[in-house]
Design a protein around this motif. Structure first.
Motif: not given
Length: 441
Positions: A105-106, A111-113, A182-184, A265-266
């Protein structure tokens, strides 16, 4: 005790008396490669371990939010901006709120970090986390909490410790990846034919070593992030060919070095570490361990666009002679005219360009810094080409390994820690006959 068979109870008695022979998987397999032919009577326990990205992570928390009677129901809650899933249809007049946090969960604030994985590590490290709760009465409660204040804190990891995943790269310039790169499995877009990302700790991985499904059962005691835990069963998406585990453990005694958020990147991901003991009860268990070597474990290379295997290698191609840690040369750290790429792409936020340092307690030796640092200040320890964590020969060329999602260094540490506990008689084996089940295959 028969020459070729032992019981768990007999091994536990040896552990209690300090007479047991306990080896880590690294020690055991080193002797196997030297040509040693082990007998069942030679060793009592072999400890395995793994640490890496494990998306299926959640935690149930019981949070003392306010005094009894302060509110009737919590409607929404955030911890350091990470959204929580609250228990439904329950009156919380007691002031204690039960909440589930997902590792992926973000945070709404970063966001994203920052995500659930970062939050769980912060709690285990004893840090205060900010809490915001909206109640059914329309009020907002803002406070801070620590792990020590919680009434209950338990990790439930429902898809961990995958067997033999895949290595990925951009080989086909596939439409799906070209349109959304993008990819996990990557920290940034992967250039065409110029980088490989890998997962899995190979011959140390507990699931790889249990080829005959002899050891791991529902109820098997393990270490989860360095603390006592238990195998619940097979994990979600588990199959006979690619197994994974569902595990659980209380957070109170966990070690943060095995935990944390992990940025891709995802989006945000989460890391965990497991250590599982293998009681050497018979020849089959022993052979399973002896035959599980990096060079015997297949690894398919797949494209990031469709995830279909297109080339076969083994985990020896990834880990033989590979650096387990990253070295930092501050003298090569240049003054970037924009944000330091190595710092920006570090998935664990272990790098500080301003302070010219790398936090080894956070570093997972993924290699993102080695391939993104403009000055070449980061390098895998050992005789490894700059700009990567090794190379794999595939498609008639050498492809650099630019990103690793498994941390073999702390996989070894997890196995060593479990061995130490067992030699002290502080961790005994469990004995269960509850087979791990596969659902609807």
């Amino acid at each position: 005790m028969a020459e070729d068979r032992k019981t768990v109870a007999e091994i536990n008695e040896k552990l209690k008396s300090g007479q047991a022979v306990v080896m880590t998987a690294m020690e055991f397999k080193k002797e196997v490669r030297r040509g040693h032919k082990f007998k069942v009577s030679d060793v009592d326990v072999v400890t395995t371990g793994t640490r890496g990205v494990m998306s299926g992570t959640s935690a149930m928390l019981a949070i003392p939010l306010a005094e009894h009677g302060s509110f009737k129901k919590a409607r929404q809650m955030w911890l350091n901006g990470v959204p929580c899933i609250l228990s439904s249809n329950t009156e919380e007049v007691t002031g204690i709120v039960e909440a589930v946090v997902y590792g992926t969960a973000e945070s709404r604030d970063h966001h994203g970090h920052y995500g659930g994985g970062n939050l769980l590590r912060d709690l285990v490290e004893g840090k205060e986390v900010d809490l915001e709760c909206l109640t059914s009465e329309g009020n907002t409660i803002c406070t801070s909490i620590t792990l020590a204040q919680l009434k209950f804190a338990r990790l439930y990891n429902f898809r961990n410790c995958f067997q033999n995943y895949m290595a990925f790269g951009n080989f086909k310039n596939h439409r799906l990846y070209r349109e959304n790169p993008t990819s996990i499995f990557a920290c940034r877009p992967v250039p065409l034919m110029r980088g490989l990302t890998v997962s899995g700790s190979g011959e140390l991985n507990p699931v790889e070593n249990d080829r005959y499904s002899k050891v791991m059962k529902s109820g098997t005691k393990i270490l989860l992030n360095g603390a006592p835990g238990v195998i619940v069963g097979n994990g979600t998406r588990s199959s006979p060919a690619k197994r994974c585990l569902c595990v659980a453990g209380d957070m109170a005694d966990m070690d943060p070095q095995y935990m944390g958020g992990f940025r891709t990147s995802f989006g945000v991901e989460v890391t965990n570490g497991l250590a599982i003991p293998f009681p050497i009860t018979d020849r089959e268990v022993l052979d399973g361990l002896a035959n599980c070597l990096d060079e015997t474990i297949p690894l398919q290379i797949a494209d990031l666009g469709d995830r279909i295997g297109i080339f076969g290698i083994t985990y020896a191609d990834i880990w033989k002679g590979a650096p387990l840690e990253v070295e930092f040369d501050a003298e090569r750290c240049i003054c970037c005219s924009f944000q330091c790429p190595a710092e920006y792409y570090c998935p664990m936020k272990a790098i500080s360009w301003k302070d010219k340092r790398i936090d080894q307690s956070l570093c997972v030796a993924c290699g993102a810094c080695t391939s993104n640092c403009l000055g070449g200040a980061f390098k895998g320890k050992g005789d490894i080409p700059k700009g990567c964590m090794g190379t794999v020969h595939a498609f008639e060329r050498d492809i650099p390994i630019i990103f690793r999602q498994s941390n073999r260094y702390r996989s070894e540490k997890a196995a060593e820690h479990l061995k130490d506990l067992m030699l002290k008689g502080e961790f005994l084996l469990s004995d269960s006959d509850l087979e791990l089940k596969f659902w609807n295959l």
